[in-house]
Design an enzyme around this catalytic site. Structure first.
Site, short mmCIF file in Angstrom:
data_model
loop_
_atom_site.label_atom_id
_atom_site.label_comp_id
_atom_site.label_asym_id
_atom_site.label_seq_id
_atom_site.Cartn_x
_atom_site.Cartn_y
_atom_site.Cartn_z
N LYS A 206 -0.68 5.25 -5.79
CA LYS A 206 -1.72 4.91 -6.61
C LYS A 206 -2.50 6.16 -7.04
O LYS A 206 -3.13 6.28 -7.99
CB LYS A 206 -2.68 3.83 -6.29
CG LYS A 206 -1.84 2.52 -5.90
CD LYS A 206 -3.00 1.46 -5.44
CE LYS A 206 -3.20 1.69 -4.01
NZ LYS A 206 -2.05 1.65 -3.02
N THR B 62 -5.57 0.08 10.98
CA THR B 62 -5.72 1.24 11.08
C THR B 62 -6.89 1.89 12.18
O THR B 62 -7.37 3.13 12.24
CB THR B 62 -6.20 1.81 9.50
OG1 THR B 62 -7.64 1.06 9.13
CG2 THR B 62 -5.13 1.52 8.72
N GLY C 195 0.87 -1.29 -0.30
CA GLY C 195 -0.07 -0.01 0.09
C GLY C 195 0.91 1.06 0.13
O GLY C 195 2.04 1.29 -0.01
N ASP C 196 0.32 2.14 -0.19
CA ASP C 196 0.92 3.80 0.00
C ASP C 196 1.87 3.86 -1.14
O ASP C 196 2.94 4.49 -1.15
CB ASP C 196 1.48 3.98 1.21
CG ASP C 196 0.69 3.82 2.30
OD1 ASP C 196 -0.27 4.24 2.07
OD2 ASP C 196 1.02 3.24 3.31
N THR D 128 -3.78 8.00 6.56
CA THR D 128 -4.81 7.70 7.39
C THR D 128 -4.75 7.90 8.78
O THR D 128 -5.61 8.51 9.42
CB THR D 128 -5.50 6.32 6.99
OG1 THR D 128 -5.87 6.28 5.84
CG2 THR D 128 -6.59 6.05 7.68
N GLN E 222 -4.92 -0.23 -1.15
CA GLN E 222 -3.80 -1.29 -0.63
C GLN E 222 -3.12 -1.56 -1.77
O GLN E 222 -2.81 -1.09 -2.68
CB GLN E 222 -4.54 -2.02 0.27
CG GLN E 222 -5.07 -1.72 1.77
CD GLN E 222 -6.48 -1.04 1.47
OE1 GLN E 222 -7.27 -1.66 0.76
NE2 GLN E 222 -6.89 -0.03 2.32
N ALA F 24 -7.66 3.00 3.55
CA ALA F 24 -7.00 3.42 2.53
C ALA F 24 -6.85 5.06 2.41
O ALA F 24 -7.61 6.03 3.08
CB ALA F 24 -7.66 3.35 1.05
N GLY F 25 -5.79 5.64 2.12
CA GLY F 25 -5.40 7.17 2.08
C GLY F 25 -4.76 7.30 0.89
O GLY F 25 -3.78 6.86 0.55
N HIS F 26 -5.35 7.82 -0.10
CA HIS F 26 -4.70 8.45 -1.47
C HIS F 26 -4.51 9.92 -1.43
O HIS F 26 -5.38 10.75 -1.34
CB HIS F 26 -5.56 7.98 -2.46
CG HIS F 26 -5.81 6.47 -2.72
ND1 HIS F 26 -6.59 5.88 -3.56
CD2 HIS F 26 -4.90 5.41 -2.23
CE1 HIS F 26 -6.41 4.68 -3.61
NE2 HIS F 26 -5.37 4.50 -2.59
N ASP G 227 12.69 10.35 -6.93
CA ASP G 227 13.28 11.50 -6.22
C ASP G 227 13.69 11.17 -4.63
O ASP G 227 14.58 11.83 -4.23
CB ASP G 227 12.32 12.84 -6.39
CG ASP G 227 10.84 12.52 -5.58
OD1 ASP G 227 10.36 11.57 -6.16
OD2 ASP G 227 10.79 13.07 -4.64
P1 IMP Z 1 -7.08 -2.56 8.34
O1 IMP Z 1 -7.26 -2.65 6.90
O2 IMP Z 1 -7.12 -1.37 8.90
O3 IMP Z 1 -7.78 -3.80 9.14
O4 IMP Z 1 -5.44 -2.78 8.63
C1 IMP Z 1 -4.69 -4.30 8.34
C2 IMP Z 1 -3.25 -4.07 7.91
O5 IMP Z 1 -3.27 -3.22 6.66
C3 IMP Z 1 -2.53 -3.18 8.83
O6 IMP Z 1 -1.26 -3.45 8.81
C4 IMP Z 1 -2.63 -1.80 8.08
O7 IMP Z 1 -1.59 -0.77 8.53
C5 IMP Z 1 -2.68 -2.12 6.67
N1 IMP Z 1 -3.40 -1.14 6.07
C6 IMP Z 1 -4.66 -0.99 5.58
N2 IMP Z 1 -4.94 0.09 4.85
C7 IMP Z 1 -3.92 0.32 4.29
C8 IMP Z 1 -3.30 1.42 3.19
O8 IMP Z 1 -3.97 1.92 2.71
N3 IMP Z 1 -1.96 1.67 3.38
C9 IMP Z 1 -1.23 1.10 3.89
N4 IMP Z 1 -1.48 -0.09 4.76
C10 IMP Z 1 -2.70 -0.28 5.13
MG MG Z 2 -1.99 5.09 1.22
#
Ligand code: IMP
Ligand code: MG
Length: 424
Positions: free
Chosen positions: A16, A129, A12-13, A299, A223, A39-41, A332
């Site tokens: 995207k 999260t 993830g991150d 997030t 993700q 998710a955090g975009h 970068d």
């Molecule tokens: P959950 O999805 O909040 O249940 O978290 C489960 C795992 O997925 C944890 O390790 C989170 O940090 C990771 N995770 C969930 N969403 C993201 C994302 O958008 N980016 C990075 N890690 C994520």
């Molecule tokens: Mg993200």
């Protein structure tokens, strides 16, 4: 004719959001098909900087229709805040945003249980999260979920909620939390539901017609493959599949319709939450990477764990996704490193081993096989063509491409929309 999926090839991150923002400029329909407000975009464009959790980043193309499809776990509070922010920034969402009535909704007990369970598990916690994602998806697949469509009818909603509170209040209290009141939740959620009514519409026919009519359809994944429930280091995963193939169930896209699958990967590795990260850098180098990349969760604000690029993992996730091309982001961030490393594979007890042959306990003991690369020690943020990259940066990109075996067609050298270039 084209249906393109943009998915994460790491944890993830990967960036995207900016890739979708870019490709979304030419798309007719942009569909988010998985995940939730976990998710955090981050998107930076002429309107400002936005941290998107639920609304597809393609919303910034005023000509496109965007869909939050059935595979997305909806957090109505986060969605309301996000919509308010983009509307305030001048984005017109009317008649452009469709939300599937099949979406399940995160309820207050999901968030509370997520936190209480993580705490009760202590050292076994996975570092979620705490957005209620695990408990909400668990309810979805165990026939206990509440869908947006259920909220359309006051009696149905009340019945479903009361049944759930019968179960959930027992759990909440047993874990040291407080029981919830149905009336309070009903009042708040009915209000939130009402605000969304103009957007709720079954998108199936619109999606099928767009594909049949040769419109440009973009699937926005959340993700990354290394958080897939089945293919990651379980249980250090998320509750929904982040793979391109998940768009079949998550948005009603037949697998045979996917034309292009763009795997987005960072030029190094990051992970937020617990679980194996074989190329992780502890100490000064890890801190340097985190600071250079400002690697803090979009997030939760948590510092991300950082490490070298892991070709073993990306080779696997590209195969798993059926990636037709790679987008390499954040090159970068490596601008100031004297020397860089790439992990070409893993060793366990001195023997070569593949990612997929390892379970979570083996992955925790795996040693990356590291290859050294000279850094380029100069800024790349203004570079707009591959040929203009410093020679060391060119060979770093080419080496990754060679190790993965998938063409890197896009390289990003900064967060702004124009800080990127294409490669033939
Ligand atoms: P959950 O999805 O909040 O249940 O978290 C489960 C795992 O997925 C944890 O390790 C989170 O940090 C990771 N995770 C969930 N969403 C993201 C994302 O958008 N980016 C990075 N890690 C994520
Ligand atoms: Mg993200």
């Amino acid at each position: 004719m084209s249906v393109t999926a943009v998915v994460g090839g790491q944890w993830g991150d990967e960036g995207k959001g900016r890739v979708v923002d870019l490709l979304g400029q030419d798309a007719d329909l942009i569909i988010r098909f998985n995940g939730g407000a976990n998710a955090g975009h981050t998107v930076m464009n002429e309107l400002g900087t936005f941290k998107m959790h639920l609304v597809p980043c393609g919303i910034f193309n005023p000509r496109a229709t965007v869909v939050i499809a059935n595979g997305v776990m909806l957090d109505l509070e986060v969605l309301a805040t996000e919509l308010n922010e983009i509307i305030a920034a001048g984005v017109d969402v009317e008649n452009r945003l469709l939300i599937s009535p099949r979406c399940h909704v995160v309820m207050p007990y999901h968030k509370l249980l997520d936190g209480l369970c993580e705490e009760a598990k202590g050292a076994q916690s996975i570092g979620t999260t705490r957005r209620g994602i695990g408990p909400a998806f668990a309810d979805k697949v165990s026939y206990n979920g509440i869908r947006l469509a259920d909220m359309a009818d006051d009696d149905v909603f009340r019945d479903k909620l009361e049944t759930q509170l019968l179960l959930k209040n027992k759990l909440l209290e047993a874990l040291g939390g407080e029981a919830l009141d149905a009336d309070e939740i009903l009042t708040t959620y009915r209000e939130r539901y009402q605000a969304l009514v103009p957007f709720i519409c079954e998108p199936f026919d619109i999606i099928q017609e767009a594909m049949a009519g040769g419109r440009r359809v973009l699937l926005e994944g959340a993700q990354g493959a290394m958080l897939d429930t089945d293919w990651s280091a379980y249980p250090y995963c998320t509750a929904a599949s982040p793979l391109a193939g998940a768009s079949a169930a998550g948005a009603g896209i037949p697998p045979t319709r996917l034309d292009d699958i763009i795997c987005v990967v960072k030029a190094y590795s990051t992970r937020v939450g617990n679980g194996p990260l074989p190329t992780e850098l502890h100490g000064e180098q890890g801190d340097a990477l985190r600071e250079a990349g400002q690697e803090y969760g979009a997030t939760t604000g948590r510092p991300r764990r950082c490490g070298w690029f892991d070709a073993e993992v990306v080779r696997f996730t590209c195969t798993l996704n059926g990636a037709t091309e790679l987008a390499l982001t954040r090159l970068d961030v490596l601008d100031n490193f004297e020397t860089l490393r790439i992990s070409t594979g893993y060793r366990l007890d001195g023997q070569p081993v593949s990612y997929v042959a390892c379970d979570v306990r083996m992955l925790e003991r795996c040693e990356p096989v590291l290859e050294e690369h000279a850094g380029w020690k100069c800024p790349t943020v203004d570079v707009r063509s591959f040929g203009d990259l410093p020679a060391a940066a060119q060979s770093y990109v080419e080496r990754i491409e060679e190790l993965i075996g998938v063409p890197i067609k896009t390289v990003c050298v900064g967060p702004e929309r124009e800080q990127r270039f294409s490669r033939a």
